[in-house]
Design a protein around this motif. Structure first.
Motif, PDB file in Angstrom:
ATOM      1  N   ALA A   1       3.318   6.455  -8.361  1.00 43.89           N
ATOM      2  CA  ALA A   1       2.429   5.334  -8.675  1.00 43.89           C
ATOM      3  C   ALA A   1       2.024   4.598  -7.405  1.00 43.89           C
ATOM      4  O   ALA A   1       2.772   4.532  -6.433  1.00 43.89           O
ATOM      5  CB  ALA A   1       3.121   4.365  -9.635  1.00 43.89           C
ATOM      6  N   CYS A   2       0.822   4.036  -7.452  1.00 43.19           N
ATOM      7  CA  CYS A   2       0.337   3.141  -6.403  1.00 43.19           C
ATOM      8  C   CYS A   2      -0.623   2.164  -7.072  1.00 43.19           C
ATOM      9  O   CYS A   2      -0.945   2.312  -8.261  1.00 43.19           O
ATOM     10  CB  CYS A   2      -0.355   3.911  -5.281  1.00 43.19           C
ATOM     11  SG  CYS A   2      -1.970   4.603  -5.734  1.00 43.19           S
TER      12      CYS A   2
ATOM     13  N   SER B   1       0.807  -1.238   0.000  1.00 44.24           N
ATOM     14  CA  SER B   1       0.000   0.000   0.000  1.00 44.24           C
ATOM     15  C   SER B   1       0.831   1.275   0.000  1.00 44.24           C
ATOM     16  O   SER B   1       0.322   2.347   0.345  1.00 44.24           O
ATOM     17  CB  SER B   1      -0.971   0.023   1.195  1.00 44.24           C
ATOM     18  OG  SER B   1      -1.829  -1.087   1.170  1.00 44.24           O
ATOM     19  N   HIS B   2       2.094   1.177  -0.411  1.00 44.64           N
ATOM     20  CA  HIS B   2       2.944   2.362  -0.448  1.00 44.64           C
ATOM     21  C   HIS B   2       2.859   3.067  -1.798  1.00 44.64           C
ATOM     22  O   HIS B   2       2.367   2.519  -2.779  1.00 44.64           O
ATOM     23  CB  HIS B   2       4.400   1.975  -0.165  1.00 44.64           C
ATOM     24  CG  HIS B   2       4.616   1.437   1.214  1.00 44.64           C
ATOM     25  ND1 HIS B   2       4.291   2.147   2.347  1.00 44.64           N
ATOM     26  CD2 HIS B   2       5.139   0.248   1.641  1.00 44.64           C
ATOM     27  CE1 HIS B   2       4.595   1.425   3.414  1.00 44.64           C
ATOM     28  NE2 HIS B   2       5.100   0.271   3.009  1.00 44.64           N
ATOM     29  N   VAL B   3       3.384   4.283  -1.822  1.00 45.43           N
ATOM     30  CA  VAL B   3       3.519   5.062  -3.042  1.00 45.43           C
ATOM     31  C   VAL B   3       4.987   5.019  -3.468  1.00 45.43           C
ATOM     32  O   VAL B   3       5.885   5.109  -2.629  1.00 45.43           O
ATOM     33  CB  VAL B   3       3.080   6.524  -2.823  1.00 45.43           C
ATOM     34  CG1 VAL B   3       3.198   7.346  -4.109  1.00 45.43           C
ATOM     35  CG2 VAL B   3       1.650   6.571  -2.288  1.00 45.43           C
TER      36      VAL B   3
ATOM     37  N   PRO C   1      10.892  11.491   1.345  1.00 44.61           N
ATOM     38  CA  PRO C   1      10.535  10.930   2.657  1.00 44.61           C
ATOM     39  C   PRO C   1       9.136  10.325   2.708  1.00 44.61           C
ATOM     40  O   PRO C   1       8.838   9.529   3.594  1.00 44.61           O
ATOM     41  CB  PRO C   1      10.648  12.145   3.597  1.00 44.61           C
ATOM     42  CG  PRO C   1      11.604  13.064   2.923  1.00 44.61           C
ATOM     43  CD  PRO C   1      11.315  12.908   1.458  1.00 44.61           C
ATOM     44  N   LYS C   2       8.266  10.687   1.758  1.00 44.70           N
ATOM     45  CA  LYS C   2       6.901  10.158   1.740  1.00 44.70           C
ATOM     46  C   LYS C   2       6.764   8.926   0.847  1.00 44.70           C
ATOM     47  O   LYS C   2       5.667   8.375   0.733  1.00 44.70           O
ATOM     48  CB  LYS C   2       5.933  11.242   1.248  1.00 44.70           C
ATOM     49  CG  LYS C   2       5.898  12.491   2.125  1.00 44.70           C
ATOM     50  CD  LYS C   2       4.928  13.510   1.562  1.00 44.70           C
ATOM     51  CE  LYS C   2       4.878  14.768   2.418  1.00 44.70           C
ATOM     52  NZ  LYS C   2       3.916  15.763   1.875  1.00 44.70           N
ATOM     53  N   LEU C   3       7.864   8.508   0.222  1.00 46.16           N
ATOM     54  CA  LEU C   3       7.829   7.411  -0.735  1.00 46.16           C
ATOM     55  C   LEU C   3       8.583   6.206  -0.206  1.00 46.16           C
ATOM     56  O   LEU C   3       9.578   6.343   0.504  1.00 46.16           O
ATOM     57  CB  LEU C   3       8.450   7.864  -2.063  1.00 46.16           C
ATOM     58  CG  LEU C   3       7.858   9.137  -2.679  1.00 46.16           C
ATOM     59  CD1 LEU C   3       8.673   9.565  -3.891  1.00 46.16           C
ATOM     60  CD2 LEU C   3       6.397   8.922  -3.055  1.00 46.16           C
ATOM     61  N   ALA C   4       8.105   5.027  -0.564  1.00 48.57           N
ATOM     62  CA  ALA C   4       8.788   3.804  -0.137  1.00 48.57           C
ATOM     63  C   ALA C   4       9.970   3.495  -1.048  1.00 48.57           C
ATOM     64  O   ALA C   4      11.005   3.002  -0.591  1.00 48.57           O
ATOM     65  CB  ALA C   4       7.811   2.627  -0.133  1.00 48.57           C
TER      66      ALA C   4
END
Length: 265
Positions: free
Chosen positions: A85-86, A71-73, A206-209
């Motif tokens: 993308a997700c 469920s990451h972006v 920092p908001k992305l996997a």
């Protein structure tokens, strides 16, 4: 963060790191600092797109698929600009994507698939298959009426959806490995300039996997794909001119005889 990335690149150059080792090392270092993996694809060849070899490409694909399934972006290269993308069928991930770039919730996300036949599962196609094959894969987003298979939390304010097949081997393989469409939008803070290199959206890392670094993209026009509404039989409407307007219109009008409409049904 930038220092870690630059030092890694210098080590690869000076010590001859194998790129898969580089991907593992850099991923580990970024995880320590941000819990974000920055993975570099092999550089583009002089006469073709970024290549995926059996070792490095598979490793980066596995890492990216795992992040998406959790469920990451992620950030990915396409044939036009960098994208976020997700999984399109994952409502939690869709919310994260909007939050990541501060996007207005009334602005739609496109979907990205790996093969022409995948379009028919999620869209109600009213044009010849040959038309799809003439424009895709390529820098074009085709807008159709959505099918019942598509997640109702994706663009719930419209009955239409844009679909892409980027002319980029990593993206096509990524979609195939996920087994479902990706929701796709540009990798930038909403209303800011589109990005053609990963450092240009570093504030989002920092908001992305995972950040997949495919190097500088194409002609770096930053225009994004040409977006065309094909939801009305025999008609087309340009929603966004993008980077491939002229050849797209040429195909639609001269080969398939479609005429432009104003947008009013």
């Amino acid at each position: 963060m930038k220092l870690v990335y630059n030092v890694a690149a210098a080590l690869v150059k000076s010590r001859g790191f194998h790129s898969s080792a580089f991907a593992r090392w850099l991923g580990t270092e970024m995880c320590k600092e941000l819990k974000t993996k920055v993975l570099r694809l092999l550089p583009p060849t002089s006469n073709g797109p970024t290549l995926l070899d059996e070792t490095d490409g598979a490793e980066i694909l596995r890492c990216t698929v795992k992040a998406l399934k959790e469920s990451h972006v992620v950030a990915v290269p396409t044939d036009t600009i960098y994208g976020l993308a997700c999984l399109a069928q994952n409502s939690e991930a869709i919310r994260k994507t909007y939050d990541t770039k501060g996007r207005n919730g009334q602005k739609p996300l496109a979907i990205c698939v790996g093969e022409i036949q995948d379009i028919y599962k999620y869209c109600k196609v009213k044009v010849k298959r040959e038309l799809l094959c003439d424009l895709l894969p390529g820098p074009v987003t085709l807008v159709f009426e959505r099918s019942e298979e598509l997640n109702t939390d994706l663009n719930p304010f419209t009955s239409l959806v844009g679909v892409r097949i980027p002319d980029h081997p990593f993206m096509r393989q990524l979609c195939q490995m996920c087994g479902e469409p990706l929701a796709l939008t540009s990798a930038n803070i909403s209303s800011q300039t589109s990005t053609v290199e990963v450092h240009e959206f570093q504030e989002l890392w920092p908001k992305l996997a995972v950040v997949v670094d495919g190097g500088p993209i194409g002609g770096q026009s930053r225009l994004g794909s040409t977006v065309v509404d094909l939801s009305i039989p025999g008609k087309y409407r340009i929603i966004r001119p993008g980077c491939a307007l002229s050849p797209t219109v040429d195909v639609l009008e001269h080969k398939y005889g479609l005429s432009e409409h104003s947008g009013e049904k």
